[in-house]
Scaffold this active site. Structure first.
Site, short mmCIF file in Angstrom:
data_model
loop_
_atom_site.label_atom_id
_atom_site.label_comp_id
_atom_site.label_asym_id
_atom_site.label_seq_id
_atom_site.Cartn_x
_atom_site.Cartn_y
_atom_site.Cartn_z
N HIS A 79 6.17 22.05 -0.73
CA HIS A 79 6.07 21.11 0.39
C HIS A 79 6.23 21.82 1.74
CE1 HIS A 79 10.34 21.11 -0.78
NE2 HIS A 79 10.61 20.88 0.50
N CYS A 121 -6.64 -7.63 -3.21
CA CYS A 121 -5.77 -8.58 -3.90
C CYS A 121 -6.24 -10.02 -3.69
CB CYS A 121 -4.34 -8.41 -3.39
SG CYS A 121 -4.24 -8.44 -1.59
#
Ligand code: CTP
Length: 418
Positions: A87, A171
């Site tokens: 990272h 959705c």
């Protein structure tokens, strides 16, 4: 995704940049392969990092292939063979981070300083500017926790937050939550690369006019010009990304409708409609940019039916009425300090014609560009010219993309704000 005229790579703020694309868990993740592909075509170096939910929604294999780089997942984060944490490596590698879609969970982790996934720890570690494009279900977007986190994000240094658009969501809900369209993501990333993330127009309201007007002879024929509206729309979108509330009055546009997201748009066609809209909005705004290419004359006679060509020729011979000079009118009737930017598209000796026009119109700034030089004027991705004002000042602006140019013009206008 509509393809606009493309920038030559030597003038593209994204060419040669290292772009880290962070993808979190929202169904909008399926649009990211398009964005990655477009970035690579523009000469950017791209690496993708996916959260586990994102990897369930969009193929890491497709992203690796399109980015020409391996794709990073949580399982890659810790390795006994890596000399430095992944990272940190990725965070330091990036010139720019595109975080899209940004889910409620990744937003929450970021705001609260949690680094429990590869993407979350990378967001804490990076010092590169981040474009963050939220996407989620309408109710989630409206929930108090997410709303508070989004508000907190606006206070983060180096972050350009791009709120979701309204529409039909996967959705099946209708409302706010749709991720900004890929073409708008690319525009906002170009803006981050060329201007940065500072919101110096925050709390300001700007009125922009864009595109051509049409003056009709009859239902089938009109007089107009080749303006696509690109310069004005980019100016409006750049101001919005710098925090302004923008009213955009525009004629028929030839560009991606996604570029209008986040603006309050008023479509018009004729000079009279443009005049009505501008005069109504003028008292409500703090600055005006008149990029519209206004047709200068309208036919005296307008038919409700379609006449044959002889009748039309007779009507054309009957004459023309001038369309009033709207820019000069706005300058005359401003009642408070209100900086106004005009435009001039010229052929031949641009600068001397622009000087005369600047005096005639009385605006505070005038950007004049050639229309007989390749890479400048109507329908091009780039432009060049002269910025006149304030006062006697004249700046030569070398060829550049229309978005960076929009930023230069906005900075000049911003300095004149009361
Ligand atoms: N403009 C306007 N109203 C018009 C014509 C132009 O407000 N009727 C504005 C344009 O939006 C632009 C500026 O004036 O900001 C210069 O436009 P341009 O077409 O170059 O100017 P004109 O006054 O039409 O001059 P020309 O005779 O060169 O066409």
């Amino acid at each position: 995704m509509r393809t606009e005229p493309s920038l030559p790579q030597n003038l593209d703020p994204l060419a040669g940049r290292r772009v880290l694309v962070g993808i979190s868990g929202s169904i909008a993740a399926v649009k990211l392969p398009l964005v990655v592909s477009a970035l690579v075509k523009r000469g950017a170096e791209v690496r993708c990092v996916l959260t586990p939910s994102a990897a369930a929604l969009v193929s890491p294999v497709a992203l690796a292939s399109l980015s020409r780089q391996r794709c990073y997942l949580d399982a890659d984060q810790w390795s006994h063979t890596a000399p430095r944490p992944l990272h940190v490596e990725l965070a330091e590698w990036a010139d720019l981070v595109l975080l899209a879609p940004l889910s409620a969970t990744t937003l929450g982790r970021w705001i609260h300083g949690l680094g429990d996934t590869l993407l979350a720890s990378l967001l804490l570690a990076t010092e590169a500017p981040v474009l963050a494009a939220a996407a989620m279900n309408t109710a989630m977007w409206g929930s108090p926790g997410v709303a508070a986190n989004w508000k907190a994000l606006a206070g983060f240094e180096r972050v350009l937050p791009l709120g979701p658009a309204e529409g039909l969501l996967a959705c099946d809900r209708e409302g706010a939550g749709r991720m900004a369209e890929p073409s708008l993501l690319l525009l906002a990333l170009e803006s981050l690369a060329s201007w940065g993330w500072h919101r110096d127009w925050q709390g300001r309201r700007l009125l922009v006019s864009a595109g051509p007007t049409r003056e009709w002879f009859d239902p089938a024929r009109c007089i107009s010009n080749p303006s696509t509206g690109q310069m004005g729309v980019l100016l409006a979108q750049a101001a919005r990304l710098r925090g302004a509330q923008v009213d955009l009055v525009h004629g028929p546009l030839q560009l991606d409708p996604a570029w209008l997201e986040g603006l309050t748009a008023y479509p018009i066609e004729t000079g009279a409609e443009l005049q009505d809209a501008l005069l109504e909005l003028q008292p409500q705004v703090e600055a005006i940019a008149m990029a519209a290419a206004v047709a200068d004359h309208r036919p005296v006679q307008r038919f409700a039916h379609k006449p044959d060509k002889e009748e039309l020729a007779a009507a054309m011979a009957a004459g023309w009425a001038p369309v009033p000079d709207l820019l000069a009118q706005l300058v005359r009737q401003r009642s408070a300090p209100q900086p106004i930017l005009g435009f001039a598209a010229q052929s031949g000796d641009v600068l001397s014609q622009a000087r005369a026009k600047f005096l005639r119109k009385g605006c505070d700034l005038l950007f004049a560009n050639p229309i007989d030089t390749p890479g400048a004027g109507f329908g091009t991705a780039t432009n060049e010219g002269w910025l006149l004002g304030p006062g006697e000042a004249v700046d030569r602006l070398e060829p550049m993309g229309k978005l960076p140019l929009a930023h230069v013009l906005l900075s000049a206008l911003q300095k004149l704000l009361p």
